[in-house]
Each structure stands twice: as structure tokens, then as C-alpha cells.
Scaffold this motif. Sequence first.
Motif, short mmCIF file in Angstrom:
data_model
loop_
_atom_site.label_atom_id
_atom_site.label_comp_id
_atom_site.label_asym_id
_atom_site.label_seq_id
_atom_site.Cartn_x
_atom_site.Cartn_y
_atom_site.Cartn_z
N SER A 1 15.40 1.43 5.03
CA SER A 1 14.64 0.86 6.14
C SER A 1 14.28 -0.60 5.91
O SER A 1 13.95 -1.30 6.86
N SER B 1 11.79 -2.27 5.08
CA SER B 1 10.61 -2.62 5.87
C SER B 1 9.73 -3.63 5.14
O SER B 1 9.01 -3.29 4.21
N HIS B 2 9.78 -4.87 5.60
CA HIS B 2 8.99 -5.92 4.97
C HIS B 2 7.53 -5.93 5.45
O HIS B 2 6.68 -6.55 4.84
N ASP B 3 7.29 -5.28 6.57
CA ASP B 3 5.92 -5.20 7.08
C ASP B 3 5.76 -3.91 7.87
O ASP B 3 6.69 -3.11 7.96
N VAL B 4 4.60 -3.69 8.45
CA VAL B 4 4.34 -2.42 9.14
C VAL B 4 4.38 -2.55 10.65
O VAL B 4 4.15 -1.56 11.35
N SER B 5 4.68 -3.73 11.17
CA SER B 5 4.60 -3.93 12.61
C SER B 5 5.96 -4.02 13.30
O SER B 5 6.09 -3.64 14.46
N TYR C 1 9.26 -2.99 11.84
CA TYR C 1 10.24 -1.95 11.53
C TYR C 1 9.54 -0.73 10.93
O TYR C 1 8.65 -0.86 10.09
N SER C 2 9.96 0.44 11.36
CA SER C 2 9.35 1.69 10.89
C SER C 2 9.83 2.02 9.48
O SER C 2 11.03 2.06 9.22
N LEU C 3 8.89 2.27 8.61
CA LEU C 3 9.22 2.64 7.24
C LEU C 3 9.98 3.97 7.21
O LEU C 3 9.54 4.95 7.82
#
Length: 379
Positions: free
Chosen positions: A116, A118-122, A124-126
Motif C-alpha cells: 500500500s 502509505s506515506h500518510d493516513v489521508s 491512501y488506505s493502509l
Amino acid sequence: MTTPRGHFNIFPVAVESRVVDPNQSDWRLLFDAIHQTQGVKVVILNHARDLHSGFRPFGPDHHNALVGENLDGLPMRFNAMEILNSAATQSDPLQLSHDWMGLLNRGQKVTPIGSSDSHDVSRYSLGQARTYIRCDDRDPGNLDINSAVASLVEGRVMVSYGLIAELTVNDHYRSGELATELDKDEIQVDVRVLGPHWARDDQVQLFANGYPIMEATISETDHVKLPSGIKWIGRWSIPKPKHDVHLVAIATGKGIEGLYWPMAKPYQPVKPEFKSRSLGCSGAVWLDIDQDGLRTSAYDYAQKLFANADNDWQRLVFSLSDYDEAVAAQTAHLVTRSGTSHFSEPIQKAVEAGTSATRSGFKAYREEYRANEIARAMR
């Protein structure tokens, strides 16, 4: 690891290990340093089709995806690669899957990976794209890391992006395994597609050496009478191939746009239109047709046929009669590497008299070769 020549994940890494120089741009030295890092058993090549620091590892100026060869003669000493990155999707959702199967045809032992990133939580969904590893999980809080890593290296995995595709051959062999007990004239292939109720699947394909050989269309009502979480179950009987091949099952479906699990648009799009797709990809099951206990690749077969033909092109093409498109494409590449143009009249005449698989393999190679030549001329 972020370097000028690609992004990698490496693990396990011992705490006291020396950090690999992130500025290293020489692949030979880079891979030497990676493999000398204490504890490392898995080296994943990340998003090989994306451009970073002016370098695209699997761009057509560096890589012939059809035959799985680096055009610069650089070593490809990774043993896993992302075929799905939900934060860096491709315009063609199956592009990296085909790249991976091309490496298998070249004889590379590479495990498919879903990530995933995912570098952040806003944004891309982990855990949207993920890799399921087959291992003993009876005590999930105390997994045997060495066993799990070994299973991943062997390819005992499934890659998921909303869907899962389970592949079983002759009721016994699963992803990452070599099928040896193949006494009958037909091979039984079972595929089971899994997913949550809100994921939609509409197609499942079976690939042999990267070429689709079976396909089924899935309706929205196929899963109604199946247990929860199971989207489709099917069995195919395929003729026993005449040589070793690898089988891969891929299920695809409509992309998810709802805010509970939105799929991202391509990170670096190569065409204006895009339709997101859910996807589930099995690992590869190798069929040991020649019963030598080895995973004999299309490249291995091509090498033997090319050497035996001794530059007799009619003899070479005739020897391809019992082989598939992947072996033919690898043979076309060997002809080119020998200094003889696969566009030459003697080669063209010989190929025209060959089987449909031979003609198809040479044609596919010609198209990939042209793309390589154009890209390299524009560098």
C-alpha cells in the motif's frame, strides 16, 4: 531504501547492520551492498514502472519486459517485486503482473508483492494492496519470522487489491510449489476468488507462461449461493503441456470508488482514460512436465533449441513446433543477440512456416523490440 536507481525494501535486517549507501547509483555495487547486509533474505523492487530521479527500472529504454531482460546488462538480483502498489497504481492494472511473468520466463526466481506504500493516513488506505504469505498462523502474535520469510522467498503468496485468487493444481499443488505428479493427459486447475461483499469481480483468467489460456466471466449473482466471502469457484481441465510452464490465476473486477475504500488514480498516468480495477493474483505454480525436478523456464528451453539449431533458421523454427509463445519470444531474442536480425528475410520466411504459437511469439518480440529501440534512441 530510496536510491537514484530505484526503490527497494529489504528484510530482515539485523539491528547492528551497516546502512546501505542511499546515494549508490551503480546496480552492481548496490546489490552487492544489499546482499552483504546482515540478515537480508528478501529484496523487493518497488514500483518498477514509475519514474524517480530520472530512472524507470522497467522503462522500455532499460528493460525488455516480454523476455525479462535488462538491456543495459545490469544484474537483477532482487527476488521479489511489486506487481500492485495501491498508492502508485498503473494505467494498465495488469502491466506489472505481465512484467513479473516475463521475469519468470527469463528464469528469474521472483515473488509477486502487493503493497500500500502509505506515506500518510489521508490520501491512501493502509493495507489496500497487500501480500498474503502462507505460513503457520495458529498463534498470530508469535509467528515464526524465519518460516514466513522462507515461504515468501519460495513464492507461497497471494497478492490482493480487493480480491484474492487462490490457485490449486491437481487438488494438491498451490502457489510457489513445483507440481511433479502429472501422470494424466489433463491438468486439473481449481480457482477460488475471495473478497468482501462490497468488492466486485467480473473476470478470472488463467495464464500459462504469461499467456491467457482460460477465462471466465463472473456475474453479480454467481456468489449468491456460495459461503460469505467466496465470490467464485471454478475448475478447468487443460491439456497437459509439452514442456514446463508456470500457471498464474488473476481475478479482476470493478474498481471501488466509495469513500470507505477509494482506489487511487494512476500515480504516473501514461494515457488520459482510466478505469480502476480490483485485482487478485495468485503466486505461480510450476508444472514439471519433463520430470527433472526443476523449474525449466522458457529461456532455458530457447537456449537449448538455439544451440542445437547451429544457425539453421528453418531447423530452429521447426524445433519450436512443440513449444509455446513464450519460448518462441525468448528464441527471437537469442537470434537478435547473436547478431542476426529477426527482421531478416531468412528468419521471416522460416517463421511464417512455423506454428501459430511461433508466429505469435516472434510478433510479440518484434513489437517489444521496436518499443525498446524507439525509447533508447530518445534517451
